[in-house]
Design a protein around this motif. Structure first.
Motif, PDB file in Angstrom:
ATOM      1  N   TYR A   9       0.827  -1.209   0.000  1.00 27.57           N
ATOM      2  CA  TYR A   9       0.000   0.000   0.000  1.00 27.57           C
ATOM      3  C   TYR A   9       0.861   1.259   0.000  1.00 27.57           C
ATOM      4  O   TYR A   9       0.620   2.201  -0.763  1.00 27.57           O
ATOM      5  N   LYS A  10       1.895   1.280   0.827  1.00 25.41           N
ATOM      6  CA  LYS A  10       2.749   2.471   0.898  1.00 25.41           C
ATOM      7  C   LYS A  10       3.535   2.680  -0.388  1.00 25.41           C
ATOM      8  O   LYS A  10       3.778   3.817  -0.800  1.00 25.41           O
ATOM      9  N   GLY A  22      -2.802  11.413  -7.800  1.00 22.83           N
ATOM     10  CA  GLY A  22      -4.054  10.999  -7.181  1.00 22.83           C
ATOM     11  C   GLY A  22      -3.790  10.247  -5.897  1.00 22.83           C
ATOM     12  O   GLY A  22      -2.646  10.073  -5.478  1.00 22.83           O
ATOM     13  N   TYR A  23      -4.867   9.763  -5.270  1.00 28.23           N
ATOM     14  CA  TYR A  23      -4.760   9.074  -3.983  1.00 28.23           C
ATOM     15  C   TYR A  23      -5.721   7.892  -3.972  1.00 28.23           C
ATOM     16  O   TYR A  23      -6.795   7.940  -4.568  1.00 28.23           O
ATOM     17  N   MET A  24      -5.285   6.835  -3.304  1.00 28.52           N
ATOM     18  CA  MET A  24      -6.112   5.639  -3.187  1.00 28.52           C
ATOM     19  C   MET A  24      -6.430   5.426  -1.713  1.00 28.52           C
ATOM     20  O   MET A  24      -5.534   5.243  -0.892  1.00 28.52           O
ATOM     21  N   THR A  25      -7.714   5.444  -1.367  1.00 29.80           N
ATOM     22  CA  THR A  25      -8.120   5.270   0.019  1.00 29.80           C
ATOM     23  C   THR A  25      -7.948   3.807   0.422  1.00 29.80           C
ATOM     24  O   THR A  25      -7.909   2.909  -0.436  1.00 29.80           O
ATOM     25  N   PRO A  26      -7.853   3.520   1.734  1.00 27.18           N
ATOM     26  CA  PRO A  26      -7.732   2.127   2.175  1.00 27.18           C
ATOM     27  C   PRO A  26      -8.843   1.213   1.665  1.00 27.18           C
ATOM     28  O   PRO A  26      -8.546   0.093   1.212  1.00 27.18           O
ATOM     29  N   THR A 205      -6.788   2.855  11.752  1.00 28.42           N
ATOM     30  CA  THR A 205      -7.560   3.756  12.613  1.00 28.42           C
ATOM     31  C   THR A 205      -7.223   5.175  12.178  1.00 28.42           C
ATOM     32  O   THR A 205      -6.090   5.446  11.734  1.00 28.42           O
ATOM     33  N   ALA A 206      -8.199   6.064  12.266  1.00 28.51           N
ATOM     34  CA  ALA A 206      -7.958   7.462  11.903  1.00 28.51           C
ATOM     35  C   ALA A 206      -7.290   8.169  13.079  1.00 28.51           C
ATOM     36  O   ALA A 206      -7.752   8.066  14.228  1.00 28.51           O
ATOM     37  N   ASP A 207      -6.179   8.889  12.813  1.00 34.29           N
ATOM     38  CA  ASP A 207      -5.469   9.542  13.913  1.00 34.29           C
ATOM     39  C   ASP A 207      -5.990  10.948  14.195  1.00 34.29           C
ATOM     40  O   ASP A 207      -5.548  11.611  15.133  1.00 34.29           O
ATOM     41  N   TYR A 213      -4.339   8.078   8.187  1.00 37.64           N
ATOM     42  CA  TYR A 213      -4.679   6.768   8.727  1.00 37.64           C
ATOM     43  C   TYR A 213      -3.459   6.135   9.378  1.00 37.64           C
ATOM     44  O   TYR A 213      -2.336   6.286   8.902  1.00 37.64           O
ATOM     45  N   LEU A 214      -3.693   5.398  10.472  1.00 34.94           N
ATOM     46  CA  LEU A 214      -2.640   4.650  11.136  1.00 34.94           C
ATOM     47  C   LEU A 214      -2.873   3.162  10.894  1.00 34.94           C
ATOM     48  O   LEU A 214      -3.962   2.649  11.136  1.00 34.94           O
ATOM     49  N   PHE A 215      -1.838   2.496  10.415  1.00 38.35           N
ATOM     50  CA  PHE A 215      -1.934   1.075  10.067  1.00 38.35           C
ATOM     51  C   PHE A 215      -2.033   0.215  11.311  1.00 38.35           C
ATOM     52  O   PHE A 215      -1.267   0.372  12.262  1.00 38.35           O
ATOM     53  N   ASN A 216      -3.000  -0.710  11.315  1.00 39.48           N
ATOM     54  CA  ASN A 216      -3.096  -1.733  12.351  1.00 39.48           C
ATOM     55  C   ASN A 216      -2.437  -2.993  11.813  1.00 39.48           C
ATOM     56  O   ASN A 216      -2.963  -3.626  10.894  1.00 39.48           O
ATOM     57  N   ASN A 217      -1.285  -3.348  12.339  1.00 42.09           N
ATOM     58  CA  ASN A 217      -0.515  -4.424  11.726  1.00 42.09           C
ATOM     59  C   ASN A 217      -1.213  -5.774  11.831  1.00 42.09           C
ATOM     60  O   ASN A 217      -2.191  -5.936  12.557  1.00 42.09           O
ATOM     61  N   THR A 218      -0.674  -6.741  11.101  1.00 38.03           N
ATOM     62  CA  THR A 218      -1.330  -8.047  10.990  1.00 38.03           C
ATOM     63  C   THR A 218      -1.196  -8.867  12.263  1.00 38.03           C
ATOM     64  O   THR A 218      -1.884  -9.869  12.424  1.00 38.03           O
TER      65      THR A 218
END
Length: 270
Positions: A9-10, A22-26, A205-207, A213-218
């Protein structure tokens, strides 16, 4: 080894935003990433069919048939079928609902998946064993409808527990002889099969700062990595960029990504 969903994603965002294209949302990334993973997965079988027709290099790491089988093996699994004593139109065995890795197997493609669910893809070997008396399982021979009927008309070819046969229709196994019913409990029918890749998930989660956005790892969150071999990372990123170019209506991204995919496919087939 899986492909880290956060890395992909990054990387995609870096390429898209480098020139402010442009931007791609989660949620967009999750849907596109899942589709790309499925595209690559289903292409394996076309590629394997093609490679079976050509001679292979007898060199370590260079045999393309073995390489493709290794990629497919990630999705090979098995589970126990269950007997339905009141089946319609006749007695049958249902395919596994859970595999040996405790993944719940879903057969209805319209059912939304959770993180520990996967769609059924293709049936493999079906085996019978009474563990109380049989040291090894017996492969059950798959027959077509006409063969399944005809083979039981002759005393010489009639199926037995030593030479059972089955008919596969509508995700059901019709096994002959009919005395194979799962009774006693030591009597089992095991199904080897392929499942589809699980849906990828970049969980966040939105910071609250600038809408980031903050990534919630696997490990601690609900994120799900790509299940494809790590050798597919470049292909995954390129194909996501192709879809992203269509979403943000950028023909240059579409053209560059399509050219890269075409070159990769040509290299694989040479």
């Amino acid at each position: 080894m899986a492909i880290n969903v956060d890395t992909v994603y990054k990387t995609v965002l870096l390429i898209l935003n480098k020139e402010q294209r442009g931007y791609m949302t989660p949620p967009e990334f999750n849907r596109i990433g899942t589709q790309v993973q499925l595209d690559i997965f289903e292409q394996y079988f076309e590629d394997l069919n093609q490679q079976l027709r050509v001679p292979q290099a007898n060199v370590d790491y260079s045999d393309r048939q073995e390489s493709l089988d290794e990629k497919i093996s990630i999705f090979k699994t098995s589970g126990n079928a269950s007997f339905n004593p009141t089946g319609t139109p006749s007695l049958f065995w249902s395919l596994p609902t859970t595999d040996i890795y405790q993944t719940e197997i879903v057969y209805n493609l319209l059912t939304p998946l959770t993180a520990n669910q996967a769609y059924f893809y293709k049936i493999g070997n079906v085996k019978y064993q009474n563990t109380a008396v049989d040291t090894y399982p017996t492969n059950i021979q798959r027959l077509q409808p006409s063969e399944f009927v005809d083979i039981q008309k002759s005393d010489l070819t009639a199926p037995s527990k030593n030479y059972p046969v089955y008919l596969y229709e509508n995700n059901r196994l019709f096994i002959s002889p009919s005395t194979i019913t799962g009774t006693p409990v030591t009597e089992k029918v095991t199904v080897d099969f392929l499942r589809k890749p699980k849906n990828i998930q970049w969980d966040f989660t939105a910071d609250g700062v600038g809408g980031s956005y903050l990534f919630n790892n696997t490990a601690t969150g609900s994120s799900v990595n790509f299940e494809l071999s790590s050798t597919e990372q470049v292909s995954v990123i390129t194909r996501i960029l192709l879809y992203a170019g269509i979403v943000i209506r950028d023909p240059q991204i579409v053209q560059v990504a399509a050219q890269q995919i075409q070159q990769q496919e040509q290299n694989q087939k040479q």
